[in-house]
Design an enzyme around this catalytic site. Structure first.
Site, PDB file in Angstrom:
ATOM      1  N   TYR A  54       0.828  -1.198   0.000  1.00  0.00           N
ATOM      2  CA  TYR A  54       0.000   0.000   0.000  1.00  0.00           C
ATOM      3  C   TYR A  54       0.868   1.255   0.000  1.00  0.00           C
ATOM      4  CZ  TYR A  54      -4.105  -2.897   1.056  1.00  0.00           C
ATOM      5  OH  TYR A  54      -5.116  -3.833   1.012  1.00  0.00           O
ATOM      6  N   ARG A 130      -2.103 -12.344  -2.634  1.00  0.00           N
ATOM      7  CA  ARG A 130      -2.648 -12.887  -3.877  1.00  0.00           C
ATOM      8  C   ARG A 130      -2.197 -14.333  -4.048  1.00  0.00           C
ATOM      9  NH1 ARG A 130      -6.543  -9.899  -6.864  1.00  0.00           N
ATOM     10  NH2 ARG A 130      -6.247  -7.709  -6.295  1.00  0.00           N
ATOM     11  N   GLN A 181      -9.776 -12.573   2.546  1.00  0.00           N
ATOM     12  CA  GLN A 181     -10.274 -11.234   2.210  1.00  0.00           C
ATOM     13  C   GLN A 181     -10.533 -11.174   0.702  1.00  0.00           C
ATOM     14  OE1 GLN A 181      -8.555  -6.712   2.255  1.00  0.00           O
ATOM     15  NE2 GLN A 181      -8.354  -7.837   4.183  1.00  0.00           N
ATOM     16  N   LEU A 213     -17.583  -0.496  -1.078  1.00  0.00           N
ATOM     17  CA  LEU A 213     -18.325   0.564  -1.763  1.00  0.00           C
ATOM     18  C   LEU A 213     -18.026   0.564  -3.256  1.00  0.00           C
ATOM     19  CD1 LEU A 213     -18.006   3.503   0.790  1.00  0.00           C
ATOM     20  CD2 LEU A 213     -19.819   1.790   0.588  1.00  0.00           C
ATOM     21  N   THR A 261     -11.898   5.017   3.540  1.00  0.00           N
ATOM     22  CA  THR A 261     -11.920   6.448   3.288  1.00  0.00           C
ATOM     23  C   THR A 261     -10.845   7.199   4.070  1.00  0.00           C
ATOM     24  OG1 THR A 261     -13.282   8.447   3.400  1.00  0.00           O
ATOM     25  CG2 THR A 261     -13.641   6.793   5.103  1.00  0.00           C
TER      26      THR A 261
END
Length: 296
Positions: A54, A130, A181, A213, A261
């Protein structure tokens, strides 16, 4: 906030705060990151989701600066992080191609780097990010077991694995994999019927849902799904996001949505999803809109 038990030693808040965008914020100061963490904790959201990749391999350190500045935060949190993606950016900018690495050497190096970046002596849950088509499941499994034995990792899970990928890795491990996940939202409903969810629900394994979302599309887009969300939102005095998350929370498999967010006001409103009344008919109304047709 409801808690979800993943193992004898691990339980999470029902809603998870995802930090994949924390390094992308224009303000990555300790004060701002700390404010986000505390806004979650104030709602009972204690589980924080990270990954080494990330922020081009910088997000863990951004969070880590806040944890190092306030030593009391770490004890109030469960930290999830991931490894195995090697992409040509950040510290791996010189690699010629993106690839997956589930070798023992890479997993160990990644965990040590994550611990240092976040300023902690253990990771509550490590996920293989992954499926690796070049994985030696016995080597990978032994490495993960060793990390648990060493106390560096509390539990192990996976991300984006199909049931057969899960079974392969599990066959090489002594410790039980505790979660997967996967992408799941009103914009990505395939896992509800393709066997992915059923496999884990049957085994009593609670899934985590990334991009609940739909990458923001459910909030900002237009169409039948958004219209249905608006209708339910108006009935409950919340926004679209709360309804979209409530739809996931309502499923009997006890799925944990991972919210990402950076907006502090939206973070403070994450628990609004718990206020939404989501009965079976309302759930199917939203599902029908997502399918674009009535169920068969």
């Amino acid at each position: 906030m409801e808690r979800i038990t993943l193992s004898d030693t691990l339980n999470f808040s029902r809603i998870v705060y995802g930090m994949w965008r924390v390094a992308d914020d224009s303000d990555t100061s300790v004060a701002n990151v700390t404010a986000k963490i505390k806004a979650c904790l104030d709602q009972g959201i204690t589980t924080f989701d990270q990954a080494d990749i990330y922020g081009d391999y910088t997000a863990e350190a951004v969070m880590g600066e806040a944890l190092k500045a306030d030593k009391g935060l770490r004890a109030q949190m469960e930290i999830v992080t991931k490894c195995d993606i090697v992409a040509p950016c950040g510290k791996y900018s010189d690699v010629p191609v993106k690839y997956y690495d589930t070798s023992a050497a890479h997993i160990n190096a990644s965990v040590d780097a994550s611990l240092a970046a976040m300023g902690t002596d253990h990771i509550d849950l490590l996920l293989i990010h992954r499926p690796d088509p070049f994985m030696d499941h016995k080597e990978t499994g032994a490495a993960l077991d060793a990390l648990v034995s060493a106390g560096k990792v509390g539990s192990v899970g996976v991300s984006n694995f199909k049931p057969y990928d899960w079974d392969l890795l599990q066959s090489g491990m002594k410790n039980k994999l505790v979660t997967n996940q996967i992408e799941l939202s009103l914009g990505a409903v395939d896992s509800l019927t393709n066997g992915d969810l059923a496999f884990h629900q049957k085994n009593g394994e609670h899934l985590m849902a990334w991009s609940p979302l739909g990458g923001g599309e459910l909030m900002t887009g237009t169409g039948a799904v958004q219209d249905a969300l608006d209708e339910v939102a108006a009935e409950n005095g919340v926004d679209r996001a709360a309804v979209a998350v409530a739809w996931i929370l309502a499923h009997p498999a006890k799925i944990m949505p991972v919210m990402g967010t950076n907006n502090i006001n939206r973070i403070k409103a994450l628990s609004d999803a718990l206020r939404v009344k989501m009965d079976r008919v309302t759930w199917f109304k939203l599902y029908t809109a997502a399918l674009g047709r009535e169920v068969a």
